[in-house]
Design an enzyme around this catalytic site. Sequence first.
Site, PDB file in Angstrom:
ATOM      1  N   SER A   1      -7.470   1.930  -3.592  1.00 58.80           N
ATOM      2  CA  SER A   1      -6.307   2.621  -3.039  1.00 58.80           C
ATOM      3  C   SER A   1      -5.552   3.362  -4.125  1.00 58.80           C
ATOM      4  O   SER A   1      -4.869   4.350  -3.852  1.00 58.80           O
ATOM      5  CB  SER A   1      -5.349   1.609  -2.398  1.00 58.80           C
ATOM      6  OG  SER A   1      -5.976   0.860  -1.411  1.00 58.80           O
TER       7      SER A   1
ATOM      8  N   GLU B   1       0.830  -1.209   0.000  1.00 56.61           N
ATOM      9  CA  GLU B   1       0.000   0.000   0.000  1.00 56.61           C
ATOM     10  C   GLU B   1       0.861   1.253   0.000  1.00 56.61           C
ATOM     11  O   GLU B   1       0.662   2.169  -0.808  1.00 56.61           O
ATOM     12  CB  GLU B   1      -0.909  -0.010   1.225  1.00 56.61           C
ATOM     13  CG  GLU B   1      -1.830   1.193   1.327  1.00 56.61           C
ATOM     14  CD  GLU B   1      -2.815   1.233   0.193  1.00 56.61           C
ATOM     15  OE1 GLU B   1      -2.680   2.124  -0.658  1.00 56.61           O
ATOM     16  OE2 GLU B   1      -3.689   0.357   0.127  1.00 56.61           O
TER      17      GLU B   1
ATOM     18  N   ASP C   1       1.295   3.853  -3.240  1.00 55.55           N
ATOM     19  CA  ASP C   1       0.938   5.266  -3.129  1.00 55.55           C
ATOM     20  C   ASP C   1       2.065   6.154  -3.654  1.00 55.55           C
ATOM     21  O   ASP C   1       1.835   7.121  -4.392  1.00 55.55           O
ATOM     22  CB  ASP C   1       0.647   5.622  -1.670  1.00 55.55           C
ATOM     23  CG  ASP C   1      -0.713   5.148  -1.189  1.00 55.55           C
ATOM     24  OD1 ASP C   1      -1.469   4.587  -2.002  1.00 55.55           O
ATOM     25  OD2 ASP C   1      -1.019   5.338   0.003  1.00 55.55           O
TER      26      ASP C   1
END
Length: 465
Positions: A383, A175, A179
């Site tokens: 996400s 994650e 990002d």
Amino acid sequence: VDNYGAGQSDIDKVVEFAHLHGLIVESVSLPRRYVILSGSAAQMNGAFGVDLGHFESADSSYRGREGHIYIPNRLADIIDGVFGLDNRQMARRAAGGGGASYLTPPHVAQLYNFPSGQGASGQTIGLLQFGRCGYQLVDIQQYFNAPGFTVPSLTDVSINGASNAPGIDSNADAEVTADIDVAGSVAQGAAIAVYFSTWDEQGWVQAVSAAVHPEPGQPKPSVLSISWVWPELSAANSAGGVQWTSAAIKAVSEIFQEAAALTEGLTILASSGDWGSDCGVGNTSAHVCYPASDPWVTACGGTTIPSVTGLLPIEQTWSGGQGATGGGISNVFPVPPWQAIAGLPASVNPDQPPGRGIPDIAGYVGPYSILLGGTYTPVLGTSVPAPFYAGLVSLLNASMNRHVGYLNPLLYKMAGSDVFRDINDGINNSFHGSLGYTSGPGWDACTGLGSVDGRSLLNALKSNF
């Protein structure tokens, strides 16, 4: 040569074209009928009307392009083909496994018509991260070690005792890394501040506060991306036996509102969740995730791109076995004034009053390929659209030389315009047996207003500021 080779006069015209665009003529062969040219990616883009980019698949990296190659009319009867702009593998052994190929963030940004050419120098993107997670700098450096890429300047901000701690939870590390890779590759030149905090209520409040109201010497982001979610307060919530309290939501929401009121406004984007209308609760009722449901946040849902025709993606609502775009009606926040004209549906839950609808916009969920522990790893989910659109906001800020700030009222003012690609495919975001919502014309609780055309949004913002 006389029967099959190129004529000298034709070769001379190609050489003249090359010199006109600053390209170097490496070699010429009349018998083989070729002119080999070299130059920078920018020079090739200018000469042939393309937009070259660096792409990653599961097993290789390559330079690629989308769309047509353009040449002057005067050379149309001379040039048979232009080769070498795209250097992806086009041969493989007859037996053996293959790997799925993935779009890259810059490629999707091109499909979404994001502003290009200027970059996002001078902007800072904030990324909130929670729990025992982190990134390895060597992975980031290797990912950005490609033509046209620059490694973003990274600053870690430790909150509530948390810090950059990779290697404990690979899923959480993916994650964090995704990002950085997505935001940094879309907004080339932007600095990135990574906020590490605990994933309890205190950690949330402190993390949001640190990003919105930085201490002296700390980064000052112009856009904040949040890819972490938890089910919104509801008497029926049972996700892990934990739920947002009304006090925590109130505290965080007030900070978000302060962010919108800042003189140099801070844009906040959040993932709508990967569990459709269930939000990971699992009790058949519909739920939405927080902080996406906060009215001071732009909630980002998910789409897939099954195919691309030229520069136009064929886009669909994300819903399937691997996950589904989060969306629905808030049980905490009433309908904001700017959303009142969107035609929100009633909640699919019996007797639930009208409320804030999410998502506001949607974007491609992947899979993208990131480097994790030195290995290319696929990532997929909502996400991804949050840092992706954070990259867009940085590009908009740089282009306008100001912060666009709180976007929601303006986005809904532009509903139905060319700023959005409406996703109207009749797909439902029910997940794990929950009551769901269906994608349809205009705003819907799967993809919101649709995916965003970056240049159209830039033009619309310029006319509104």
